[in-house]
Design a protein around this motif. Structure first.
Motif, mmCIF file in Angstrom:
data_model
loop_
_atom_site.group_PDB
_atom_site.id
_atom_site.type_symbol
_atom_site.label_atom_id
_atom_site.label_comp_id
_atom_site.label_asym_id
_atom_site.label_seq_id
_atom_site.Cartn_x
_atom_site.Cartn_y
_atom_site.Cartn_z
ATOM 1 N N THR A 185 -1.462 46.800 22.415
ATOM 2 C CA THR A 185 -2.710 46.894 23.188
ATOM 3 C C THR A 185 -3.655 46.948 22.116
ATOM 4 O O THR A 185 -5.069 46.350 22.373
ATOM 5 C CB THR A 185 -2.787 48.150 24.029
ATOM 6 N N LYS A 187 -3.792 45.426 19.146
ATOM 7 C CA LYS A 187 -3.702 44.118 18.821
ATOM 8 C C LYS A 187 -4.754 43.118 19.764
ATOM 9 O O LYS A 187 -5.386 42.374 19.206
ATOM 10 C CB LYS A 187 -2.561 43.434 18.342
ATOM 11 N N THR A 188 -4.198 43.362 21.089
ATOM 12 C CA THR A 188 -4.993 42.591 21.790
ATOM 13 C C THR A 188 -6.324 42.878 22.069
ATOM 14 O O THR A 188 -7.317 41.861 22.215
ATOM 15 C CB THR A 188 -4.270 42.972 23.390
ATOM 16 N N HIS A 189 -6.967 44.123 21.885
ATOM 17 C CA HIS A 189 -8.249 44.433 21.867
ATOM 18 C C HIS A 189 -9.087 43.759 20.758
ATOM 19 O O HIS A 189 -10.026 43.113 20.916
ATOM 20 C CB HIS A 189 -8.631 46.056 21.754
ATOM 21 N N ASN A 191 -8.089 41.112 19.072
ATOM 22 C CA ASN A 191 -7.947 39.626 19.226
ATOM 23 C C ASN A 191 -8.837 39.243 20.182
ATOM 24 O O ASN A 191 -9.579 37.932 20.037
ATOM 25 C CB ASN A 191 -6.669 39.202 19.667
ATOM 26 N N ARG A 192 -8.953 39.944 21.392
ATOM 27 C CA ARG A 192 -10.088 39.547 22.303
ATOM 28 C C ARG A 192 -11.591 39.563 21.716
ATOM 29 O O ARG A 192 -12.271 38.700 21.973
ATOM 30 C CB ARG A 192 -9.815 40.376 23.593
#
Length: 220
Positions: A185, A187-189, A191-192
């Motif tokens: 999560t 990493k997702t934050h 990357n976004r």
């Protein structure tokens, strides 16, 4: 296989790096260039994963070559690592702003050099906490930004928090611990946020976080 482009005007330097890289089973040197203009042509021809680019070269220097690579959508998968003799000076800072994933001093030990190539190929920035602290110190001497968070309005609160932690030099695992979320999560934050801010990597994210005023250097 990690595909590498060497761009340096000194043949001896290129030969030394190539000899080291050629010993690795998972790395292939696909081309060599003696200046930034030739390097750009070869980057478009070979689409390497990593371009090792000297910062001071004739015709087109490393900063301009990095800027052109970063601006070319066809080269979005090329991660530039700046090579320098001088550590984190003004020129290296400019190269990071131009889109470099990180930098290496040419007297780096072989193990760290090979590790850096693999890190860059994964799309991660070469920004160890010690390097990030030097970037932060670069801002201490600057006037404070005019507006806090300018340019970051499109981020969610969690994305802004993640960006601020990246700017402090934290890894995704460390960000996950601070935010009490999973590493995936975190990493997702990150990357976004990079996608929304249209930055290529974490190096540019750090620069933007300080320039926007989202994070301010301690002692400033």
């Amino acid at each position: 296989m990690i595909r590498v482009l060497l761009v340096d005007d000194q043949p001896l330097i290129r030969s030394g790096f190539r000899a080291l890289l050629d010993l690795e089973d998972d790395i292939e040197v696909v081309a060599e260039a003696a200046d930034g203009s030739e390097g750009l042509d070869l980057a478009r021809e070979h689409l390497p994963d990593v371009a090792l680019v000297d910062i001071r070269m004739p015709v087109v220097d490393g900063i301009e070559a990095t800027r052109r690579i970063a601006a070319d959508p066809a080269l979005a998968g090329v991660h530039v690592v700046i090579l320098t003799n001088y550590g984190l000076d003004e020129h290296v800072f400019d190269a990071l702003r131009a889109g470099a994933a990180g930098f290496l001093v040419k007297d780096v030990v072989p193990e760290d050099f090979l590790h850096a190539v693999r890190v860059a190929a994964r799309g991660d920035a070469l920004l160890a906490p010690s390097i990030t602290r030097k970037l932060i110190n670069r801002y201490v001497a600057q006037p404070p930004p005019t507006g806090t968070g300018a340019g970051l309005e499109g981020l969610t609160d969690r994305e802004r928090e993640a960006v601020a932690l990246v700017a402090q030099g934290l890894s995704n695992d460390e960000i996950a611990g601070r935010m009490v979320i999973s590493p995936l999560t975190a990493k997702t934050h990150v990357n976004r946020a990079m996608t929304k801010l249209r930055v290529r990597d974490r190096a540019q994210l750090v620069v933007l976080a300080y320039e926007s005023g989202l994070v301010t250097p301690r002692g400033s």
